[in-house]
Design an enzyme around this catalytic site. Structure first.
Site, PDB file in Angstrom:
ATOM      1  N   HIS A 149     -76.669  88.816 -19.951  1.00 55.42           N
ATOM      2  CA  HIS A 149     -76.101  87.575 -19.923  1.00 55.42           C
ATOM      3  C   HIS A 149     -77.205  86.472 -19.506  1.00 55.42           C
ATOM      4  CE1 HIS A 149     -73.233  84.813 -18.167  1.00 55.42           C
ATOM      5  NE2 HIS A 149     -72.344  85.240 -19.088  1.00 55.42           N
ATOM      6  N   SER A 206     -69.603  80.818 -21.226  1.00 57.13           N
ATOM      7  CA  SER A 206     -70.733  81.267 -20.761  1.00 57.13           C
ATOM      8  C   SER A 206     -71.894  80.648 -21.851  1.00 57.13           C
ATOM      9  CB  SER A 206     -70.909  82.387 -20.366  1.00 57.13           C
ATOM     10  OG  SER A 206     -70.052  82.917 -19.484  1.00 57.13           O
ATOM     11  N   ASP A 244     -76.999  83.654 -11.939  1.00 49.11           N
ATOM     12  CA  ASP A 244     -76.375  84.496 -13.304  1.00 49.11           C
ATOM     13  C   ASP A 244     -77.011  86.009 -12.927  1.00 49.11           C
ATOM     14  OD1 ASP A 244     -76.140  85.663 -16.013  1.00 49.11           O
ATOM     15  OD2 ASP A 244     -75.449  83.640 -16.126  1.00 49.11           O
TER      16      ASP A 244
HETATM   17  C1  LIG Z   1     -75.039  78.819 -17.205  1.00 49.94           C
HETATM   18  O1  LIG Z   1     -73.652  78.558 -16.911  1.00 49.94           O
HETATM   19  C2  LIG Z   1     -72.703  79.208 -17.787  1.00 49.94           C
HETATM   20  C3  LIG Z   1     -71.580  78.892 -17.420  1.00 49.94           C
HETATM   21  O2  LIG Z   1     -71.069  78.687 -16.119  1.00 49.94           O
HETATM   22  C4  LIG Z   1     -72.678  80.693 -17.401  1.00 49.94           C
HETATM   23  O3  LIG Z   1     -71.836  81.322 -18.272  1.00 49.94           O
HETATM   24  C5  LIG Z   1     -74.240  80.956 -17.840  1.00 49.94           C
HETATM   25  O4  LIG Z   1     -74.524  82.687 -17.761  1.00 49.94           O
HETATM   26  C6  LIG Z   1     -75.205  80.364 -17.073  1.00 49.94           C
HETATM   27  N1  LIG Z   1     -76.465  80.687 -17.588  1.00 49.94           N
HETATM   28  C7  LIG Z   1     -77.650  81.096 -16.713  1.00 49.94           C
HETATM   29  C8  LIG Z   1     -78.623  81.614 -17.178  1.00 49.94           C
HETATM   30  O5  LIG Z   1     -77.527  81.082 -15.602  1.00 49.94           O
END
Ligand SMILES: *[C@@H]1O[C@H](CO)[C@@H](O)[C@H](O)[C@H]1NC(C)=O
Ligand SMILES: *[C@@H]1O[C@H](CO)[C@@H](O)[C@H](O)[C@H]1NC(C)=O
Ligand SMILES: *[C@@H]1O[C@H](CO)[C@@H](O)[C@H](O)[C@H]1NC(C)=O
Ligand SMILES: *[C@@H]1O[C@H](CO)[C@@H](O)[C@H](O)[C@H]1NC(C)=O
Ligand SMILES: *[C@@H]1O[C@H](CO)[C@@H](O)[C@H](O)[C@H]1NC(C)=O
Ligand SMILES: *[C@@H]1O[C@H](CO)[C@@H](O)[C@H](O)[C@H]1NC(C)=O
Ligand SMILES: *[C@@H]1O[C@H](CO)[C@@H](O)[C@H](O)[C@H]1NC(C)=O
Ligand SMILES: *[C@@H]1O[C@H](CO)[C@@H](O)[C@H](O)[C@H]1NC(C)=O
Ligand SMILES: *[C@@H]1O[C@H](CO)[C@@H](O)[C@H](O)[C@H]1NC(C)=O
Ligand SMILES: *[C@@H]1O[C@H](CO)[C@@H](O)[C@H](O)[C@H]1NC(C)=O
Ligand SMILES: *[C@@H]1O[C@H](CO)[C@@H](O)[C@H](O)[C@H]1NC(C)=O
Ligand SMILES: *[C@@H]1O[C@H](CO)[C@@H](O)[C@H](O)[C@H]1NC(C)=O
Length: 835
Positions: free
Chosen positions: A250, A612, A175
């Protein structure tokens, strides 16, 4: 003209902002060297994960033995693979310019490099080279949700309470990085020891912005991957954090939803809004940053992140990315990311991906493959409402995380409070309250300032935060937003405000407010100019959430099935999404430096919406399943989540699905598997599923080999020949906990194998019932069976088209055990041709 074009464009942007995904145009790159580009090259020779000794060459059909990632330790084979890459490049591109970005050696054997089209062609012509593809850009696709999902008294209790939930499981997050200073990721938590699982070998990178000591026993690994972005010249280290630090927000948010600490107080704008907890608060977090706040990310970097996560020994990968467009070629499944994830699944890693925020149109799905667990988004049962009482005794409700005013105050419309010398011509957007210098403080002080919520707020050009600064500067008593016609239908969310405030989302209510305001306008005696109104109002605070609205409900932005098999929009015999989980207005940890959402800049928590946000709920619950059943394969974890999903909302009615961006509730209908897959996640039931539908790597390979004309592509991607599998599997015969038949001609029999994993009971007798889809007859045999612990049974399902029908229809097969287990699988038949 200008005006209407911006509104048309907005309908594309709305989804992105509402759901907080990254939006950026396809960077079909003009790379640094004019004709060079990033290519991903895979070799025929096997990667290190497949070459370790002791790997079973044929996974027995329904063994639950997980080929745990632990079995594969990187050997010195990795080093020799890297040497082979370098020598191949040296040989083929002797004395020419090229830049190797990554060697992939764990899940796939290959590399990415900045080379020209001609160089790529020459590499592709080499015998040892399997496949050469152009790199492509990708996009990113809570305090209360544990209660809503019944975790504290259900799943957590079974795992020994929140202080044990998820223990020993490592979740890898691909992410935008993480804010390591956030209390949600502190390891200074009371209770028993909290060791890093010994099989995890990941490291914590030390870079500017991510100092030594950032990791701990909770946040066990952090790295960033940016070679492809760097080579394209899009990464500017003074603007993008070239470190695992989350400059967006995010990644911090979603990691906390999945695995944030339990009982972390949520304080936003000075308001205490309760305590937050992840779904699996004792799980460990490993961060593989491959997405950046300004430009998103690229496949070559993502694959490097996946390869590293698998090598480090994570148990679950949470993937936050979806391709910017549907992959070309004979099937959507054949793209470098999905193929790398197939290797991850082979290594025993469960992969969760968001469905995408491109709903509600049919086939809007951007997660395709049956080995990936795809999650859509629903509402949950908490809303923050507040209201404003007008002097004429009309009460209007709205949203906004804000306190109220103690008494009635005069209202003043922003456009009526202009400073002498400011004209409407000077500032076209004067109604939006973005700049205090436009207004006359004497006309505003002690009054409630009325501002216009235009489409520019949806586009992020104007912000509520800026209006709050204006209102405070002018010493207003409060702030009211009415809905400007340009943003009609937009769903406003509860924005935190540090002075009394409210956002009115209904156009009718906005009109009522303005009409009341207009009944008693005041004019300046000298100039005759309107300078406010005698009308008054009182804001009633909205800090207290209300619960129990009809929920869950599939959100309009959640991407929908059917699963597209290829670019020509053939439907695959695979159900997507797999499941839905809360993804609207989710509280999660936030990086105060994060710029992802203007309204939460500087805050430690933010409320976000999108698939997400729903995916990490499922990631966290998957960690609980992995903790309880360490030997489950990825397919078994997906089966446990799917067969136990609930099909009704909190009021016992069917789960509804919204079908339009504008006025979504007016368009809702009962959700089908295209909207919600198997249903809404039930964490408690998923930890005791009774029966499991398992699938091994070999079956996925047979499925890929069963796609018409796929053998050369399969060979290109996996280095394995379809002839070695001496049989192929139609997609509907894959042992999924669902049946999808895109085209039913006459009669079709499909088989399913169920395995009893309920350790606490020896024998259980299941009675099978079903509801046939319209125009289809269904017969299941046996209709009743007794199954011992560890045993596997085969079920034969016969579908017959009763009449010609092109409208998709849906049914369900249910197995009810005499020890309390209920196992449901959805049935979807699209085209029916009776013969
Ligand atoms: C986990 O996966 C979701 C969906 O694919 C994504 O939107 C989200 O950012 C991810 N979270 C992390 C912390 O990687
Ligand atoms: C490459 O750059 C040129 C000029 O900078 C631009 O006109 C062209 O559209 C770009 N091509 C691509 C594929 O982005
Ligand atoms: C791997 O190589 C290193 C030296 O590069 C050596 O010390 C080590 O023993 C080797 N390990 C194995 C398993 O061969
Ligand atoms: C397989 O890879 C080779 C070399 O990269 C390429 O030329 C060929 O088109 C690929 N075949 C398929 C079916 O993708
Ligand atoms: C990077 O961003 C800074 C401003 O933050 C700018 O001054 C600089 O020119 C940028 N560098 C590149 C290579 O674009
Ligand atoms: C929230 O957490 C704090 C400690 O962090 C605790 O004192 C408080 O009781 C918790 N509140 C609730 C409602 O759980
Ligand atoms: C509003 O209601 C109050 C009491 O309910 C009443 O005294 C007052 O006259 C009403 N005002 C108007 C404008 O109807
Ligand atoms: C603006 O002008 C009006 C008369 O035109 C005057 O009454 C008022 O005091 C002026 N306001 C300011 C802030 O100068
Ligand atoms: C309002 O902003 C102006 C500058 O735009 C500043 O001079 C003034 O002090 C501010 N007033 C308050 C009360 O913050
Ligand atoms: C979730 O599963 C549990 C245990 O099977 C059950 O008691 C509960 O009613 C289910 N919840 C919903 C919302 O279906
Ligand atoms: C379980 O069922 C098998 C037959 O399916 C039977 O032979 C066995 O005795 C049963 N065991 C128990 C404990 O009921
Ligand atoms: C259904 O359609 C097929 C071919 O489209 C046709 O041969 C068949 O007669 C039709 N059946 C009925 C019952 O109409």
């Amino acid at each position: 003209m200008e005006e209407s074009s911006s509104i048309v464009r907005c309908s594309v942007f709305v989804l992105c902002l509402v759901s907080s995904v990254f939006c950026f145009d396809d960077f079909e790159q003009n790379a640094t060297v004019s004709t060079s580009a990033v290519y991903i090259v895979t070799l025929k020779d096997s990667p290190s994960v497949h070459s370790s000794s002791g790997r079973e060459t044929s996974v027995s059909k329904h063994s639950l033995a997980s080929t745990s990632s632990q079995t594969y330790r990187t050997s010195n084979r990795s080093a020799s693979i890297v040497r082979v890459h370098d020598s191949l490049l040296r040989k083929v591109l002797r004395k020419e310019n090229y830049i190797k970005l990554y060697s992939y050696h764990y899940l796939i054997n290959g590399f990415s490099a900045v080379i020209t089209q001609q160089q790529a062609d020459r590499l592709a012509a080499r015998e040892e080279v399997d496949n050469v593809v152009l790199d492509f850009p990708v996009k990113k696709a809570t305090t209360h949700t544990p209660q809503f999902l019944g975790l504290p008294r259900g799943a957590w209790l079974r795992e020994g309470g929140s202080e044990y939930a998820g223990e020993g499981v490592v979740i890898g997050f691909i992410d935008t990085g993480i804010d390591p200073t956030h209390p949600s990721f502190s390891d200074k938590i009371s209770g028993h020891p909290y060791p890093v699982p010994p099989r995890f070998t990941g490291v914590c990178e030390v870079t500017t912005g991510f100092p030594a000591g950032s990791c701990n026993r909770k946040l066990v690994g952090a790295r960033h991957f940016a070679e492809s972005a760097l080579s394209r010249g899009v990464l500017n280290s003074s603007q993008d954090d070239a470190s695992p630090f989350d400059g967006e927000g995010h990644g911090t948010h979603t990691a906390s939803v999945a695995a944030g600490n339990h009982g972390v107080p949520v304080v936003v704008c000075g308001h205490h809004l309760g305590n937050a907890s992840g779904m699996a608060p004792r799980a460990h977090v490993a961060v593989y940053k491959a997405l950046y706040k300004r430009f998103g990310g690229f496949a070559a970097d993502i694959i490097a992140a996946i390869d590293q996560a698998a090598q480090d020994g994570v148990d679950i990968i949470n993937l936050s990315i979806t391709p910017n467009r549907r992959p070309p070629g004979i099937a959507t499944f054949f793209n470098p990311i999905d193929m790398a994830l197939l290797s991850a699944v082979k290594a025993g890693i469960f992969v969760v991906q968001a469905a995408g925020n491109t709903g509600p149109a049919p086939k809007s799905m951007s997660s395709f493959s049956p080995w990936i667990f795809t999650v859509g988004a629903t509402s949950h049962d908490r809303v923050y409402t507040n209201s404003i009482i007008l002097g004429n005794n009309v009460t209007i409700s709205g949203v906004g995380l804000a306190s109220g005013t103690r008494t009635m105050h005069k209202l003043v419309l922003a456009a009526h409070a202009l400073r002498n010398g400011t004209t409407i011509m000077d500032a076209i957007y004067i109604g939006e309250c973005q700049d205090s210098s436009s207004y006359d403080q004497k006309l505003v002080q002690g009054k409630i300032l009325v501002c216009s919520y235009t489409v520019r707020f949806i586009l992020g050009v104007s912000t509520v935060k800026q209006a709050l600064i204006t209102a405070k500067n002018l010493t207003a008593a409060g702030l009211v937003f009415y809905m400007d016609p340009s943003s009609t239908g937009f769903q406003m969310s509860s924005t935190p405000m540090d002075i009394p405030g409210i956002l009115i989302s209904s156009p009718q209510d906005s009109m009522a407010l303005l009409q009341y305001y207009n009944t008693s306008l005041s004019r300046d005696n000298a100039s005759g100019k309107i300078v406010g109104s005698a009308s008054v109002a009182r804001i009633v605070g909205g800090m207290k959430p209300t619960y129990g609205i009809t929920s869950p409900k599939v959100m309009y932005f959640s991407a929908r099935g059917p699963d597209p098999e290829d670019n020509s929009f053939q439907d695959a015999d695979v159900m997507k999404p797999n499941l839905v989980a809360p993804g609207n207005s989710i509280w999660g940890a936030w990086s105060p430096l994060g710029i992802g959402t203007a309204d939460f800049q500087g805050e430690r928590f933010a409320m976000e919406s999108g698939t997400s946000m729903s995916a990490p709920h499922v990631t966290g619950i998957a960690a609980l399943i992995k903790q309880k059943f360490p030997h489950f394969t990825p397919a078994a974890i997906g089966s446990a989540l799917s067969t136990t999903a609930s099909l009704t909302d909190r009021k016992g009615g069917p789960i509804m699905a919204q079908h339009a961006v504008l006025n979504p509730d007016a368009t809702q209908t009962p959700a089908t598997p295209f909207d919600m897959g198997s249903g809404f996640v039930n964490a408690t039931a998923a930890l005791d599923p009774g029966l499991i539908f398992d699938i091994g790597y070999n079956e996925y390979m047979k499925f890929l080999c069963g796609i018409n004309g796929s053998s050369p592509v399969v060979l290109n991607y996996t280095g394995e020949s379809c002839s070695a599998y001496n049989s192929s599997l139609a997609a509907s015969d894959l042992n999924l906990p669902s049946v999808t038949i895109a085209k039913l001609v006459g009669t079709r029999t499909v088989l399913r194998w169920v395995t009893n994993i309920a350790a606490t009971v020896t024998n259980e007798t299941y009675t099978v019932g079903w509801r046939a889809p319209d125009s289809v007859s269904v017969k299941v045999s046996p209709a009743k069976f007794t199954i011992g612990n560890g045993q596997t049974r085969v079920l034969s399902l016969v579908f017959r088209a009763m009449k010609n029908d092109t409208v998709a229809s849906f049914g369900r097969i249910g197995m009810v055990g005499d020890r309390g287990h209920v196992v449901n699988i959805p049935v979807t038949v699209i085209y029916k041709i009776a013969v």
